[in-house]
Design a protein around this motif. Structure first.
Motif, PDB file in Angstrom:
ATOM      1  N   LEU A  73      37.917  -4.198  -7.419  1.00  0.00           N
ATOM      2  CA  LEU A  73      36.883  -3.179  -7.528  1.00  0.00           C
ATOM      3  C   LEU A  73      36.559  -3.010  -9.012  1.00  0.00           C
ATOM      4  O   LEU A  73      37.450  -2.770  -9.823  1.00  0.00           O
ATOM      5  CB  LEU A  73      37.358  -1.844  -6.969  1.00  0.00           C
ATOM      6  CG  LEU A  73      37.402  -1.716  -5.461  1.00  0.00           C
ATOM      7  CD1 LEU A  73      37.923  -0.346  -5.066  1.00  0.00           C
ATOM      8  CD2 LEU A  73      36.053  -1.952  -4.845  1.00  0.00           C
ATOM      9  N   SER A 114      34.318  -0.944 -11.795  1.00  0.00           N
ATOM     10  CA  SER A 114      33.528   0.251 -12.084  1.00  0.00           C
ATOM     11  C   SER A 114      32.868   0.093 -13.440  1.00  0.00           C
ATOM     12  O   SER A 114      33.546  -0.209 -14.426  1.00  0.00           O
ATOM     13  CB  SER A 114      34.411   1.496 -12.084  1.00  0.00           C
ATOM     14  OG  SER A 114      33.648   2.639 -12.447  1.00  0.00           O
ATOM     15  N   GLY A 164      32.241  -3.869 -16.631  1.00  0.00           N
ATOM     16  CA  GLY A 164      33.017  -2.666 -16.359  1.00  0.00           C
ATOM     17  C   GLY A 164      34.505  -2.933 -16.437  1.00  0.00           C
ATOM     18  O   GLY A 164      34.953  -3.815 -17.169  1.00  0.00           O
ATOM     19  N   HIS A 200      31.893   7.068 -10.091  1.00  0.00           N
ATOM     20  CA  HIS A 200      32.058   5.653  -9.768  1.00  0.00           C
ATOM     21  C   HIS A 200      30.790   5.004  -9.219  1.00  0.00           C
ATOM     22  O   HIS A 200      30.853   3.900  -8.683  1.00  0.00           O
ATOM     23  CB  HIS A 200      33.207   5.468  -8.770  1.00  0.00           C
ATOM     24  CG  HIS A 200      34.552   5.607  -9.393  1.00  0.00           C
ATOM     25  ND1 HIS A 200      35.078   4.667 -10.238  1.00  0.00           N
ATOM     26  CD2 HIS A 200      35.472   6.592  -9.316  1.00  0.00           C
ATOM     27  CE1 HIS A 200      36.268   5.054 -10.641  1.00  0.00           C
ATOM     28  NE2 HIS A 200      36.521   6.227 -10.102  1.00  0.00           N
ATOM     29  N   THR A 239      29.866   1.049  -8.746  1.00  0.00           N
ATOM     30  CA  THR A 239      31.085   0.262  -8.556  1.00  0.00           C
ATOM     31  C   THR A 239      30.844  -0.783  -7.470  1.00  0.00           C
ATOM     32  O   THR A 239      30.143  -0.528  -6.501  1.00  0.00           O
ATOM     33  CB  THR A 239      32.255   1.180  -8.169  1.00  0.00           C
ATOM     34  OG1 THR A 239      32.500   2.073  -9.260  1.00  0.00           O
ATOM     35  CG2 THR A 239      33.521   0.389  -7.873  1.00  0.00           C
ATOM     36  N   GLU A 282      36.985   6.201  -1.997  1.00  0.00           N
ATOM     37  CA  GLU A 282      36.057   5.136  -1.651  1.00  0.00           C
ATOM     38  C   GLU A 282      35.940   5.000  -0.132  1.00  0.00           C
ATOM     39  O   GLU A 282      35.094   4.291   0.361  1.00  0.00           O
ATOM     40  CB  GLU A 282      36.476   3.800  -2.287  1.00  0.00           C
ATOM     41  CG  GLU A 282      37.684   3.149  -1.659  1.00  0.00           C
ATOM     42  CD  GLU A 282      39.008   3.645  -2.214  1.00  0.00           C
ATOM     43  OE1 GLU A 282      40.019   2.952  -2.002  1.00  0.00           O
ATOM     44  OE2 GLU A 282      39.062   4.704  -2.840  1.00  0.00           O
TER      45      GLU A 282
END
Length: 123
Positions: free
Chosen positions: A46, A48, A20, A77, A80, A59
């Motif tokens: 993070l 995704s 990602g 998302h 994620t 989040e």
């Protein structure tokens, strides 16, 4: 390196499989005192699997308004995860003398990295 160099970078595992994009970073304040607060330290990234766009703060598990936007961003998302900074093997980011797009920047994770829940909660 500056943190914005990491945003929108492609994340791959140790075998080169695409996982990602970096959509955000997590910092913790646990370093030496820097004025009134401890100095920030990069805790993790993070990642995704679908998009390079931000969560826009959704989040956080208690952020639900406006409901339509919160639902749309959480769905966009899904999947994620948070990867801790020690699990990053290499971050090929932009040097000051070059210009590259986010898709050309790559963050490679160590073998056996862990996926953590990306949700933030307030205490």
């Amino acid at each position: 390196m500056i943190l914005s160099d990491l945003l929108d970078a492609v994340v791959v595992d140790a075998d080169g499989r695409r996982l990602g994009f970096v959509v955000d970073v997590r910092l913790v304040l646990d370093g030496p005192l820097d004025g009134l607060l401890e100095a920030p330290r990069l805790h993790g990234l993070l990642v995704s699997p679908r998009t390079g766009t931000s969560f826009l703060g959704y989040e956080r598990t208690d952020e639900t308004a406006p409901a339509l936007l919160a639902h749309w961003l959480r769905r966009r998302h899904r999947g994620t995860f948070l990867v801790l900074w020690p699990d990053v093997a290499d971050a090929d980011v932009v040097r000051p003398d070059e210009v590259r797009t986010g898709a050309e920047r790559v963050v490679r994770l160590r073998p056996g990295y862990d996926r953590w829940d990306p949700a933030l909660t307030r205490h």
